[in-house]
Design a protein around this motif. Structure first.
Motif, mmCIF file in Angstrom:
data_model
loop_
_atom_site.group_PDB
_atom_site.id
_atom_site.type_symbol
_atom_site.label_atom_id
_atom_site.label_comp_id
_atom_site.label_asym_id
_atom_site.label_seq_id
_atom_site.Cartn_x
_atom_site.Cartn_y
_atom_site.Cartn_z
ATOM 1 N N ASP A 197 19.679 116.015 21.845
ATOM 2 C CA ASP A 197 19.641 114.828 22.652
ATOM 3 C C ASP A 197 19.164 115.393 24.227
ATOM 4 O OD1 ASP A 197 20.200 112.656 24.586
ATOM 5 O OD2 ASP A 197 21.768 111.889 23.041
ATOM 6 N N ALA A 198 18.176 114.859 24.731
ATOM 7 C CA ALA A 198 17.279 115.299 25.775
ATOM 8 C C ALA A 198 18.096 114.574 27.123
ATOM 9 C CB ALA A 198 15.880 115.048 25.870
ATOM 10 N N ARG A 199 19.105 113.702 26.997
ATOM 11 C CA ARG A 199 19.521 113.042 28.280
ATOM 12 C C ARG A 199 20.344 114.025 29.217
ATOM 13 N NH1 ARG A 199 22.757 108.346 26.051
ATOM 14 N NH2 ARG A 199 23.261 109.816 24.304
ATOM 15 N N ALA A 200 20.666 113.494 30.235
ATOM 16 C CA ALA A 200 21.481 114.270 31.214
ATOM 17 C C ALA A 200 22.780 114.404 30.618
ATOM 18 C CB ALA A 200 21.490 113.752 32.730
ATOM 19 N N THR A 201 23.572 115.390 30.952
ATOM 20 C CA THR A 201 24.847 115.636 30.123
ATOM 21 C C THR A 201 25.657 114.673 30.497
ATOM 22 O OG1 THR A 201 24.535 118.007 30.343
ATOM 23 C CG2 THR A 201 26.600 117.369 30.227
ATOM 24 N N ALA A 202 25.833 114.095 31.926
ATOM 25 C CA ALA A 202 26.876 112.964 32.142
ATOM 26 C C ALA A 202 26.577 111.747 31.033
ATOM 27 C CB ALA A 202 26.829 112.375 33.488
ATOM 28 N N ARG A 203 25.404 111.318 30.812
ATOM 29 C CA ARG A 203 25.003 110.350 30.047
ATOM 30 C C ARG A 203 25.302 110.626 28.488
ATOM 31 N NH1 ARG A 203 19.218 107.864 30.278
ATOM 32 N NH2 ARG A 203 20.267 106.045 28.953
ATOM 33 N N PHE A 204 25.088 111.895 28.040
ATOM 34 C CA PHE A 204 25.458 112.490 26.802
ATOM 35 C C PHE A 204 27.028 112.272 26.349
ATOM 36 C CE2 PHE A 204 26.542 115.610 23.734
ATOM 37 C CZ PHE A 204 25.791 115.276 22.575
ATOM 38 N N ARG A 205 27.700 112.714 27.507
ATOM 39 C CA ARG A 205 29.270 112.651 27.403
ATOM 40 C C ARG A 205 29.839 111.134 27.386
ATOM 41 N NH1 ARG A 205 30.865 118.003 30.879
ATOM 42 N NH2 ARG A 205 30.030 119.550 29.549
ATOM 43 N N GLY A 206 28.973 110.060 28.045
ATOM 44 C CA GLY A 206 29.642 108.886 28.076
ATOM 45 C C GLY A 206 30.259 108.742 29.454
ATOM 46 N N GLU A 207 29.842 109.628 30.472
ATOM 47 C CA GLU A 207 30.478 109.360 31.634
ATOM 48 C C GLU A 207 29.918 108.341 32.593
ATOM 49 O OE1 GLU A 207 30.155 113.345 33.052
ATOM 50 O OE2 GLU A 207 31.630 114.078 31.591
ATOM 51 N N VAL A 208 28.604 108.127 32.385
ATOM 52 C CA VAL A 208 27.760 107.235 32.974
ATOM 53 C C VAL A 208 26.716 106.651 31.970
ATOM 54 C CG1 VAL A 208 28.023 108.215 35.215
ATOM 55 C CG2 VAL A 208 25.920 108.869 33.865
ATOM 56 N N GLU A 209 26.232 105.311 32.291
ATOM 57 C CA GLU A 209 25.229 104.777 31.480
ATOM 58 C C GLU A 209 24.460 103.658 32.223
ATOM 59 O OE1 GLU A 209 22.348 104.326 29.449
ATOM 60 O OE2 GLU A 209 23.521 105.777 28.708
ATOM 61 N N PRO A 210 23.352 104.149 32.659
ATOM 62 C CA PRO A 210 22.775 103.234 33.811
ATOM 63 C C PRO A 210 21.818 102.321 33.066
ATOM 64 C CG PRO A 210 21.718 105.342 33.697
ATOM 65 C CD PRO A 210 22.810 105.530 32.908
ATOM 66 N N LEU A 211 21.417 102.478 31.956
ATOM 67 C CA LEU A 211 20.204 101.673 31.230
ATOM 68 C C LEU A 211 20.728 100.978 29.840
ATOM 69 C CD1 LEU A 211 17.424 104.239 31.362
ATOM 70 C CD2 LEU A 211 17.857 102.133 32.736
ATOM 71 N N ASP A 212 21.522 101.479 28.846
ATOM 72 C CA ASP A 212 21.857 100.944 27.717
ATOM 73 C C ASP A 212 23.422 100.373 27.652
ATOM 74 O OD1 ASP A 212 19.279 101.522 26.376
ATOM 75 O OD2 ASP A 212 19.807 103.665 26.641
ATOM 76 N N PRO A 213 23.461 99.306 26.899
ATOM 77 C CA PRO A 213 24.708 98.869 26.604
ATOM 78 C C PRO A 213 26.123 99.524 26.485
ATOM 79 C CG PRO A 213 23.547 98.187 24.712
ATOM 80 C CD PRO A 213 22.557 98.948 25.706
#
Length: 305
Positions: A197-213
């Protein structure tokens, strides 16, 4: 037109075959060649009210001489649909029509660039690769490097029309390079394959999600942010990338790897970096996270892998 591989400040090399990266001096020297097409892929993702037309307006104001414009959502993506993600894989006929419009056929060498970190340009690079067109490269350092060196520009005028060519043939996209649905991704995981997974670590871990539900990652996936492929705005040397990907993937062969991101765009940056490092052969899960979470019944993991 094959360049000698020049060294530059970041230590990365330009592919003599123009199949991964090209640097600014090499492209400057090649400008005006009939067998070259430069494609401007500048784009702004619609986050926080950002304007999806900003990249096209920037191209109209100033661009690399002769560059045509490719819009991420209009030209490099297809129609929305269930499970397809925020940037669905385009229809082969529509993509072939875009190539014809841009004057790109099987004899054309293509260089793509954007004004970010190369992810939008890498999306076009991967589309062309999957379409069987291998003489395509990304401008290392993109628009920022081009303008910083004082390279020539077309300013405040449209690019010259591309040469008229016969309609580009419409082969099927290479299915061996793509996973188009979540079931295929799950089968890959069940068979012991790697999902990167190429996303930023915070998104991968589920700490933030600016785009998806939903926040988090596909259970079993591992994380390497695509920004780790860069140093000082340019791709790291091939040898460095080889070492880093080998460590991230536990020495697994590229054909055992499927890459993903939020919508199938920044994952292409990994595919480009791996090819530059001599690790060609990984595949793309095209719908990526936005396609995975389209079905609320699919499992989601949070925290570190």
């Amino acid at each position: 037109m094959d360049p000698v591989e020049p060294a530059h400040a970041s230590g990365a090399a330009v592919s003599a075959a123009w199949t991964t990266l090209v640097d600014v001096p090499t492209l400057v020297e090649a400008l005006g060649r009939e067998d070259l097409r430069v494609v401007d892929c500048r784009f702004t993702l619609s986050v926080g009210g950002a304007d999806a037309g900003a990249g096209e307006r920037a191209w109209a104001a100033a661009h690399i001489p002769g560059a045509v414009y490719a819009h991420l959502e209009r030209d490099l993506s297809g129609p929305m649909g269930p499970g397809l993600g925020r940037h669905p894989w385009p229809d082969a006929e529509a993509f072939a029509a875009a190539l014809t419009r841009w004057g790109i056929d099987a004899t054309t060498r293509v260089v793509a660039y954007d004004d970010g970190d190369g992810a939008f340009a890498a999306r076009l690079w991967w589309l062309l690769r999957c379409f069987g067109h291998h003489q395509v490269a990304v401008l290392d350092g993109g628009w920022a490097q081009w303008t910083a060196t004082g390279a020539p520009l077309d300013v405040e005028r449209a690019a010259s029309p591309p040469p008229s060519i016969a309609p580009v043939a419409t082969p099927a996209f290479d299915a061996s390079r793509l996973l188009r649905d979540a079931e295929a991704l799950q089968r890959h995981l069940d068979a012991g394959g790697v999902v990167l997974d190429a996303r930023a670590t915070a998104r991968f871990r589920g700490e933030v999600e600016p785009l998806d539900p939903r926040a988090g990652h596909v259970p079993g996936a591992i994380n390497r942010p695509y920004a780790d492929n860069l140093a000082g705005g340019r791709f790291k040397p091939a040898a460095v990338l080889t070492t880093e990907f080998d460590a991230a993937l536990g020495g697994r062969a590229p054909h055992e790897v499927v890459v993903m991101c939020g919508s199938g765009v920044t994952a292409c940056h990994h595919l480009l970096a791996m090819a530059h490092a001599g690790l060609d052969g990984a595949r793309l899960y095209a719908p990526s996270w936005s396609g995975w979470v389209d079905d609320p019944a699919r499992p989601v993991a949070t925290g570190a892998a």
